[in-house]
Design a protein around this motif. Sequence first.
Motif, PDB file in Angstrom:
ATOM      1  N   GLY A  19       0.801  -1.211   0.000  1.00 46.05           N
ATOM      2  CA  GLY A  19       0.000   0.000   0.000  1.00 46.05           C
ATOM      3  C   GLY A  19       0.834   1.262   0.000  1.00 46.05           C
ATOM      4  N   GLN A  20       2.141   1.130  -0.121  1.00 43.24           N
ATOM      5  CA  GLN A  20       3.014   2.289  -0.108  1.00 43.24           C
ATOM      6  C   GLN A  20       3.316   2.720  -1.534  1.00 43.24           C
ATOM      7  OE1 GLN A  20       4.024   3.765   2.832  1.00 43.24           O
ATOM      8  NE2 GLN A  20       2.606   2.319   3.767  1.00 43.24           N
ATOM      9  N   CYS A  21       3.520   4.022  -1.736  1.00 39.32           N
ATOM     10  CA  CYS A  21       3.991   4.489  -3.038  1.00 39.32           C
ATOM     11  C   CYS A  21       5.218   5.354  -2.779  1.00 39.32           C
ATOM     12  CB  CYS A  21       2.911   5.252  -3.796  1.00 39.32           C
ATOM     13  SG  CYS A  21       2.404   6.808  -3.073  1.00 39.32           S
ATOM     14  N   THR A  22       6.226   5.145  -3.582  1.00 34.62           N
ATOM     15  CA  THR A  22       7.506   5.809  -3.338  1.00 34.62           C
ATOM     16  C   THR A  22       7.608   7.167  -4.001  1.00 34.62           C
ATOM     17  OG1 THR A  22       8.443   4.617  -5.223  1.00 34.62           O
ATOM     18  CG2 THR A  22       8.694   3.601  -3.046  1.00 34.62           C
ATOM     19  N   ASN A  23       6.717   7.438  -4.960  1.00 35.09           N
ATOM     20  CA  ASN A  23       6.818   8.694  -5.696  1.00 35.09           C
ATOM     21  C   ASN A  23       5.418   9.254  -5.961  1.00 35.09           C
ATOM     22  OD1 ASN A  23       7.981  10.835  -7.088  1.00 35.09           O
ATOM     23  ND2 ASN A  23       7.970   9.731  -9.049  1.00 35.09           N
ATOM     24  N   PRO A  24       4.765   9.782  -4.930  1.00 35.28           N
ATOM     25  CA  PRO A  24       3.387  10.261  -5.101  1.00 35.28           C
ATOM     26  C   PRO A  24       3.301  11.410  -6.102  1.00 35.28           C
ATOM     27  CG  PRO A  24       4.278  10.977  -2.988  1.00 35.28           C
ATOM     28  CD  PRO A  24       5.258  10.009  -3.559  1.00 35.28           C
ATOM     29  N   VAL A  25       2.219  11.428  -6.849  1.00 38.22           N
ATOM     30  CA  VAL A  25       1.964  12.492  -7.814  1.00 38.22           C
ATOM     31  C   VAL A  25       1.551  13.749  -7.055  1.00 38.22           C
ATOM     32  CG1 VAL A  25       0.459  13.220  -9.711  1.00 38.22           C
ATOM     33  CG2 VAL A  25       1.283  10.855  -9.593  1.00 38.22           C
ATOM     34  N   THR A  26       2.006  14.893  -7.520  1.00 40.17           N
ATOM     35  CA  THR A  26       1.614  16.153  -6.883  1.00 40.17           C
ATOM     36  C   THR A  26       0.441  16.778  -7.633  1.00 40.17           C
ATOM     37  OG1 THR A  26       3.253  17.372  -8.191  1.00 40.17           O
ATOM     38  CG2 THR A  26       3.910  16.639  -6.001  1.00 40.17           C
ATOM     39  N   ARG A  27      -0.496  17.330  -6.870  1.00 38.48           N
ATOM     40  CA  ARG A  27      -1.645  18.031  -7.450  1.00 38.48           C
ATOM     41  C   ARG A  27      -1.482  19.522  -7.149  1.00 38.48           C
ATOM     42  NH1 ARG A  27      -6.884  14.066  -6.246  1.00 38.48           N
ATOM     43  NH2 ARG A  27      -6.109  12.296  -7.508  1.00 38.48           N
TER      44      ARG A  27
END
Length: 589
Positions: A19-27
């Motif tokens: 459930g982890q993401c290493t590079n979240p998208v920015t809004r």
Amino acid sequence: MAKYRIILSIMGIAALVSGQCTNPVTRPEIRSMSPQDRARFFSALEKIRQNGELDRLSKLHVDNADTIHGHPVFLAFHRVFMNDFASALNRADPGVSVPYWDWSLDATNPISSDLFTNNYMGGNGGGDKGCVQGGPFANWQMNIDSPHCLTRKFNQGDSIAPFWPPEALLSMQQTCSQYGALSSGIENGCHGAVHLGISGDMSTMFAPNDPFFFLHHGMVDKLWYDWQLMNPDTRFQMYDNVNYNDPAVSADDTIPGYPNMHVKDALDPRNGLCYVYVKSGSSEAAKRLMQEVNRKSGQKNGPSSTPTGGAPTPMSSVGGPSNAPNSMASDGPASAPNSMTPNSAMASNNAPPGIGAAATEAGNGVPSADSAAKLNELTSQVSRLGGNGNDRAGASAALHGQQVDFLQSVLVNSMTPNHGLDMASAFMNRHSRFLHRHANALMMRREQQGETPGMGLDDILTGLTSGLLGKDGVVGHLLQGLGHVVEVLPQGLTETLKAVGSIAEDVTDDVFNILNLPKVDLSKVPEKERQIPYVAMLPDWWYEHNNLNATYATQLHNQIHDMIDGYNSIQGYVSPATAHYLAKKYGNQ
């Protein structure tokens, strides 16, 4: 190189499973995007309109409208829905940015926002049907709910009524301690003002037809996200039904319209959904102003003064339901158990010294855990009091007993989470007349029988009645003081604001600097333009269509007006929304 790709692939699968993401998208806030990135976003929107994805999203929203509005899942559904939208855009154009609109920066004068220009989202609709005729969505033809042009019909003709300013949003975030309180506060308050301000398709359940919907709900989601960041250890797992009339909810509940998604999958966007928001500056500017208000109010009131926007009071989780039941609709006494029989009512005619005055004082006090206990003790003492056997018949004593039970039930339950507005609304809508009649009957009987006012049951009931129904009574606090419905503002904030006096010029400069705005000579700006305007009340049909409670929303509305009055009374105070508007209008002069 192949081995390196294999390692990366394994790491990616492990991250997905955990459930982890290493590079979240920015809004980003849409005005911070480059013209090229905005154009790319608009192009992707056109693609999903043409390929049917936008129709799918609008229909999904329509089909689930009754289960998502006026219920605790409101924020969670729209978070998943927004992510569905972002995925559709990225299928059309991989890597396209999905922005939000911080409409609180435009709260003072929404129509002046860049977003209503043709370089952004286009403006009002035109013609008899209100079809959008300018900007990237001009002449769009929609299929949901039936074939029609994309419409906008601003709620003030060629203008739009003010939105909630950043101060109000920050206060709500700082003082709501539970998910349901925040969700119901947003849904009954700031959320609808934007929908109805733009109106047209935006005022319907097929509002996703208008791309403004997604910019708006990006901001709504950011309000929740920023609130979660204020206490990340608990709030990224928090989900409850506080302030809603729904049965118990669970993070394991399925998201309406998304059978494979559960609420828990939406609680932390940094992980499963894998995105974060870029700050716009409005909240940071509001925090700077509130820090100064805290400092100056502390100077005037001493260290015991309540910090503005600080930790919630013991009542912080108390709030009225968004869809309060109508189970207490008839006129007459409450059907509380009658624990006080005619015989027990005549057990004693002596009250503790000063109990009548104490009852009135407690009734007029600010509801809190302490005052709730005090009122409970007082009403318990009342239940042990009796009347004069020569003056009161058994039937009269039984009536007194019923009233004691009712008063105690109201006082105790109105201090309990989920029941504040429920009890208070019933009190005002039905039982206030009953209690007033009861108090009048007591006074008439005294006059007819020549009774001398003492410290017996009559005086205590009359004192409690006055304390509950008086101008500054408990019911007034519950209904008129939002701090005791959904804790949007700390108790006494308006009075604190009015006592501040003035804000130093350097603090005002900080606001302009935080927002990266050119400084404006405020001495040359008309007083009216420096003021925060009132927020318009929304029509009853909006609350009905969204399963909301108009009475509850009215209390939010009134409290925001009180807060605005308080800020407007501070000399030199400039709201971040006002600064944004003034810089746009006067910044180059």
